[in-house]
Write a protein that holds these residues in place. Sequence first.
Motif, PDB file in Angstrom:
ATOM      1  N   LEU A 121       0.863  -1.184   0.000  1.00  9.45           N
ATOM      2  CA  LEU A 121       0.000   0.000   0.000  1.00  9.45           C
ATOM      3  C   LEU A 121       0.899   1.234   0.000  1.00  9.45           C
ATOM      4  O   LEU A 121       1.197   1.825   1.044  1.00  9.45           O
ATOM      5  CB  LEU A 121      -0.924  -0.025   1.218  1.00  9.45           C
ATOM      6  N   LEU A 122       1.341   1.638  -1.175  1.00 10.14           N
ATOM      7  CA  LEU A 122       2.351   2.682  -1.297  1.00 10.14           C
ATOM      8  C   LEU A 122       1.757   4.082  -1.326  1.00 10.14           C
ATOM      9  O   LEU A 122       2.342   5.018  -0.795  1.00 10.14           O
ATOM     10  CB  LEU A 122       3.187   2.458  -2.565  1.00 10.14           C
ATOM     11  N   ARG A 123       0.601   4.218  -1.967  1.00  5.61           N
ATOM     12  CA  ARG A 123      -0.007   5.542  -2.150  1.00  5.61           C
ATOM     13  C   ARG A 123      -0.997   5.790  -1.017  1.00  5.61           C
ATOM     14  O   ARG A 123      -2.118   5.294  -1.022  1.00  5.61           O
ATOM     15  CB  ARG A 123      -0.689   5.613  -3.519  1.00  5.61           C
ATOM     16  N   VAL A 124      -0.537   6.573  -0.040  1.00  7.99           N
ATOM     17  CA  VAL A 124      -1.294   6.800   1.185  1.00  7.99           C
ATOM     18  C   VAL A 124      -1.959   8.167   1.114  1.00  7.99           C
ATOM     19  O   VAL A 124      -1.290   9.197   0.939  1.00  7.99           O
ATOM     20  CB  VAL A 124      -0.393   6.723   2.430  1.00  7.99           C
ATOM     21  N   HIS A 125      -3.267   8.177   1.283  1.00  8.31           N
ATOM     22  CA  HIS A 125      -4.044   9.423   1.294  1.00  8.31           C
ATOM     23  C   HIS A 125      -4.655   9.562   2.686  1.00  8.31           C
ATOM     24  O   HIS A 125      -5.466   8.733   3.097  1.00  8.31           O
ATOM     25  CB  HIS A 125      -5.134   9.367   0.223  1.00  8.31           C
ATOM     26  N   SER A 126      -4.248  10.590   3.413  1.00  9.29           N
ATOM     27  CA  SER A 126      -4.725  10.763   4.779  1.00  9.29           C
ATOM     28  C   SER A 126      -5.663  11.954   4.888  1.00  9.29           C
ATOM     29  O   SER A 126      -5.407  13.015   4.310  1.00  9.29           O
ATOM     30  CB  SER A 126      -3.553  10.959   5.744  1.00  9.29           C
ATOM     31  N   GLU A 127      -6.744  11.769   5.648  1.00 14.18           N
ATOM     32  CA  GLU A 127      -7.743  12.816   5.850  1.00 14.18           C
ATOM     33  C   GLU A 127      -7.773  13.308   7.296  1.00 14.18           C
ATOM     34  O   GLU A 127      -8.779  13.825   7.755  1.00 14.18           O
ATOM     35  CB  GLU A 127      -9.108  12.287   5.409  1.00 14.18           C
ATOM     36  N   GLY A 128      -6.649  13.141   7.996  1.00 15.31           N
ATOM     37  CA  GLY A 128      -6.536  13.724   9.331  1.00 15.31           C
ATOM     38  C   GLY A 128      -6.924  12.812  10.451  1.00 15.31           C
ATOM     39  O   GLY A 128      -6.973  11.594  10.298  1.00 15.31           O
ATOM     40  N   GLY A 129      -7.163  13.415  11.588  1.00 15.72           N
ATOM     41  CA  GLY A 129      -7.293  14.822  11.908  1.00 15.72           C
ATOM     42  C   GLY A 129      -6.002  15.519  12.335  1.00 15.72           C
ATOM     43  O   GLY A 129      -4.894  15.036  12.084  1.00 15.72           O
ATOM     44  N   PRO A 130      -6.182  16.654  13.063  1.00  8.90           N
ATOM     45  CA  PRO A 130      -5.054  17.501  13.420  1.00  8.90           C
ATOM     46  C   PRO A 130      -3.969  16.790  14.232  1.00  8.90           C
ATOM     47  O   PRO A 130      -2.780  17.044  14.018  1.00  8.90           O
ATOM     48  CB  PRO A 130      -5.702  18.625  14.234  1.00  8.90           C
ATOM     49  N   GLY A 131      -4.361  15.918  15.161  1.00  4.51           N
ATOM     50  CA  GLY A 131      -3.370  15.209  15.959  1.00  4.51           C
ATOM     51  C   GLY A 131      -2.540  14.266  15.107  1.00  4.51           C
ATOM     52  O   GLY A 131      -1.313  14.192  15.239  1.00  4.51           O
ATOM     53  N   LEU A 132      -3.200  13.535  14.218  1.00  9.39           N
ATOM     54  CA  LEU A 132      -2.479  12.635  13.324  1.00  9.39           C
ATOM     55  C   LEU A 132      -1.564  13.436  12.399  1.00  9.39           C
ATOM     56  O   LEU A 132      -0.391  13.083  12.217  1.00  9.39           O
ATOM     57  CB  LEU A 132      -3.479  11.806  12.522  1.00  9.39           C
ATOM     58  N   PHE A 133      -2.063  14.505  11.827  1.00  9.15           N
ATOM     59  CA  PHE A 133      -1.269  15.352  10.938  1.00  9.15           C
ATOM     60  C   PHE A 133      -0.040  15.880  11.672  1.00  9.15           C
ATOM     61  O   PHE A 133       1.093  15.822  11.165  1.00  9.15           O
ATOM     62  CB  PHE A 133      -2.130  16.497  10.407  1.00  9.15           C
ATOM     63  N   GLY A 134      -0.246  16.387  12.893  1.00 13.65           N
ATOM     64  CA  GLY A 134       0.868  16.942  13.653  1.00 13.65           C
ATOM     65  C   GLY A 134       1.930  15.908  13.964  1.00 13.65           C
ATOM     66  O   GLY A 134       3.133  16.163  13.830  1.00 13.65           O
ATOM     67  N   SER A 135       1.499  14.715  14.367  1.00 10.96           N
ATOM     68  CA  SER A 135       2.468  13.685  14.728  1.00 10.96           C
ATOM     69  C   SER A 135       3.241  13.197  13.512  1.00 10.96           C
ATOM     70  O   SER A 135       4.450  12.935  13.587  1.00 10.96           O
ATOM     71  CB  SER A 135       1.764  12.508  15.425  1.00 10.96           C
ATOM     72  N   PHE A 136       2.579  13.087  12.377  1.00 15.81           N
ATOM     73  CA  PHE A 136       3.264  12.649  11.163  1.00 15.81           C
ATOM     74  C   PHE A 136       4.220  13.729  10.657  1.00 15.81           C
ATOM     75  O   PHE A 136       5.300  13.420  10.136  1.00 15.81           O
ATOM     76  CB  PHE A 136       2.254  12.254  10.087  1.00 15.81           C
ATOM     77  N   THR A 137       3.848  14.997  10.808  1.00 17.31           N
ATOM     78  CA  THR A 137       4.756  16.080  10.427  1.00 17.31           C
ATOM     79  C   THR A 137       5.988  16.075  11.316  1.00 17.31           C
ATOM     80  O   THR A 137       7.125  16.198  10.841  1.00 17.31           O
ATOM     81  CB  THR A 137       4.039  17.433  10.523  1.00 17.31           C
ATOM     82  N   ALA A 138       5.788  15.937  12.617  1.00 17.16           N
ATOM     83  CA  ALA A 138       6.908  15.921  13.559  1.00 17.16           C
ATOM     84  C   ALA A 138       7.858  14.762  13.279  1.00 17.16           C
ATOM     85  O   ALA A 138       9.062  14.856  13.529  1.00 17.16           O
ATOM     86  CB  ALA A 138       6.387  15.852  14.988  1.00 17.16           C
ATOM     87  N   ALA A 139       7.321  13.661  12.754  1.00 10.77           N
ATOM     88  CA  ALA A 139       8.141  12.484  12.448  1.00 10.77           C
ATOM     89  C   ALA A 139       8.766  12.551  11.057  1.00 10.77           C
ATOM     90  O   ALA A 139       9.479  11.627  10.658  1.00 10.77           O
ATOM     91  CB  ALA A 139       7.293  11.218  12.567  1.00 10.77           C
ATOM     92  N   GLY A 140       8.508  13.622  10.314  1.00  6.33           N
ATOM     93  CA  GLY A 140       9.039  13.736   8.959  1.00  6.33           C
ATOM     94  C   GLY A 140       8.421  12.766   7.983  1.00  6.33           C
ATOM     95  O   GLY A 140       9.061  12.360   7.005  1.00  6.33           O
ATOM     96  N   ALA A 141       7.155  12.392   8.227  1.00  4.22           N
ATOM     97  CA  ALA A 141       6.514  11.337   7.443  1.00  4.22           C
ATOM     98  C   ALA A 141       5.525  11.861   6.405  1.00  4.22           C
ATOM     99  O   ALA A 141       4.821  11.074   5.778  1.00  4.22           O
ATOM    100  CB  ALA A 141       5.795  10.367   8.387  1.00  4.22           C
ATOM    101  N   VAL A 142       5.456  13.193   6.211  1.00  5.83           N
ATOM    102  CA  VAL A 142       4.500  13.781   5.272  1.00  5.83           C
ATOM    103  C   VAL A 142       5.236  14.225   4.011  1.00  5.83           C
ATOM    104  O   VAL A 142       6.173  15.014   4.079  1.00  5.83           O
ATOM    105  CB  VAL A 142       3.763  14.976   5.904  1.00  5.83           C
ATOM    106  N   ASP A 143       4.787  13.727   2.853  1.00  2.00           N
ATOM    107  CA  ASP A 143       5.388  14.104   1.574  1.00  2.00           C
ATOM    108  C   ASP A 143       4.627  15.212   0.873  1.00  2.00           C
ATOM    109  O   ASP A 143       5.210  15.965   0.090  1.00  2.00           O
ATOM    110  CB  ASP A 143       5.430  12.890   0.640  1.00  2.00           C
ATOM    111  N   GLU A 144       3.336  15.296   1.125  1.00  2.18           N
ATOM    112  CA  GLU A 144       2.483  16.195   0.347  1.00  2.18           C
ATOM    113  C   GLU A 144       1.346  16.712   1.203  1.00  2.18           C
ATOM    114  O   GLU A 144       0.847  16.032   2.100  1.00  2.18           O
ATOM    115  CB  GLU A 144       1.918  15.446  -0.860  1.00  2.18           C
ATOM    116  N   MET A 145       0.922  17.943   0.901  1.00  5.33           N
ATOM    117  CA  MET A 145      -0.205  18.561   1.587  1.00  5.33           C
ATOM    118  C   MET A 145      -1.169  19.120   0.555  1.00  5.33           C
ATOM    119  O   MET A 145      -0.775  19.903  -0.323  1.00  5.33           O
ATOM    120  CB  MET A 145       0.307  19.703   2.482  1.00  5.33           C
ATOM    121  N   CYS A 146      -2.416  18.685   0.604  1.00  9.69           N
ATOM    122  CA  CYS A 146      -3.475  19.236  -0.233  1.00  9.69           C
ATOM    123  C   CYS A 146      -4.401  20.033   0.673  1.00  9.69           C
ATOM    124  O   CYS A 146      -5.022  19.467   1.587  1.00  9.69           O
ATOM    125  CB  CYS A 146      -4.237  18.128  -0.943  1.00  9.69           C
ATOM    126  N   LEU A 147      -4.504  21.324   0.432  1.00  8.30           N
ATOM    127  CA  LEU A 147      -5.253  22.218   1.314  1.00  8.30           C
ATOM    128  C   LEU A 147      -6.312  22.973   0.529  1.00  8.30           C
ATOM    129  O   LEU A 147      -6.007  23.647  -0.456  1.00  8.30           O
ATOM    130  CB  LEU A 147      -4.301  23.217   1.980  1.00  8.30           C
TER     131      LEU A 147
END
Length: 248
Positions: free
Chosen positions: A176-202
């Motif tokens: 499962l390579l193509r990961v699309h995440s819809e949040g929420g804020p806690g998950l987004f924050g933790s993944f950002t802090a871990a350097g695990a976010v490649d893309e942001m669609c806002l």
Amino acid sequence: MNAAIDRLWPHPAAQIDDDTILATYEFPPGAWLRMNFVSSIDGAATRDGRSGGLGGDADRRVFELLRRQADVILVGAGTVRAEEYGAMRLQDDAVAWRLVRGMPEHPVFALVSGSLDLDPDSAVFTDAPRRPIIYTVGTAPLDRREALAAVADVVDTGVEALDPNAVRADLVSRGLLRVHSEGGPGLFGSFTAAGAVDEMCLTLASSLEAGNARRISHSAQAAPTDMDVAAVLKGERELLLRYVRSEA
């Protein structure tokens, strides 16, 4: 009728069709994790406790299109409850689009919950077209773990705190390579802090909300992450922005 969407950058074009939108947001080769959020102009992530109250027709159109490209939809349990998610079933046109490209009819639904506060009898599980995955921690309650294991794969990705990179590694191991995440804020924050976010669609909604709504990202520590603008689209009353991590 689909909401009209214009592409402002790159390659400006008026009233682009679904194929053009999908091409604009196409996943690159290899493992990739995308976050998708809506925010008001003044930074609110929700209206009346739900993000769905902020987005308009253009946001909903892109929201559905982005799902069809994904191998897996990743969502925090709090968002699943607040937004009243059901089973991860795509619409018939999306299923047809995926089948033509040799993809399974529906993406896998992956949920993140440290407490395992999820109802195994909810439609998320009972109506799931593919077996969901729940990422949790070793300290999660045993009784909830056993109940949910009957309807989903329950995977430990940390002892007391969830490790976002362990989540990504497990998804990759499942193909499962193509990961699309819809949040929420806690998950987004933790993944950002871990350097695990490649893309942001806002989606930037044309409203001011004030109040005490949270930001779209929240974590205990700051994690500055440089992003580059990849695309700018415009609906009737909202901007749809795509960013990719500078070093990605």
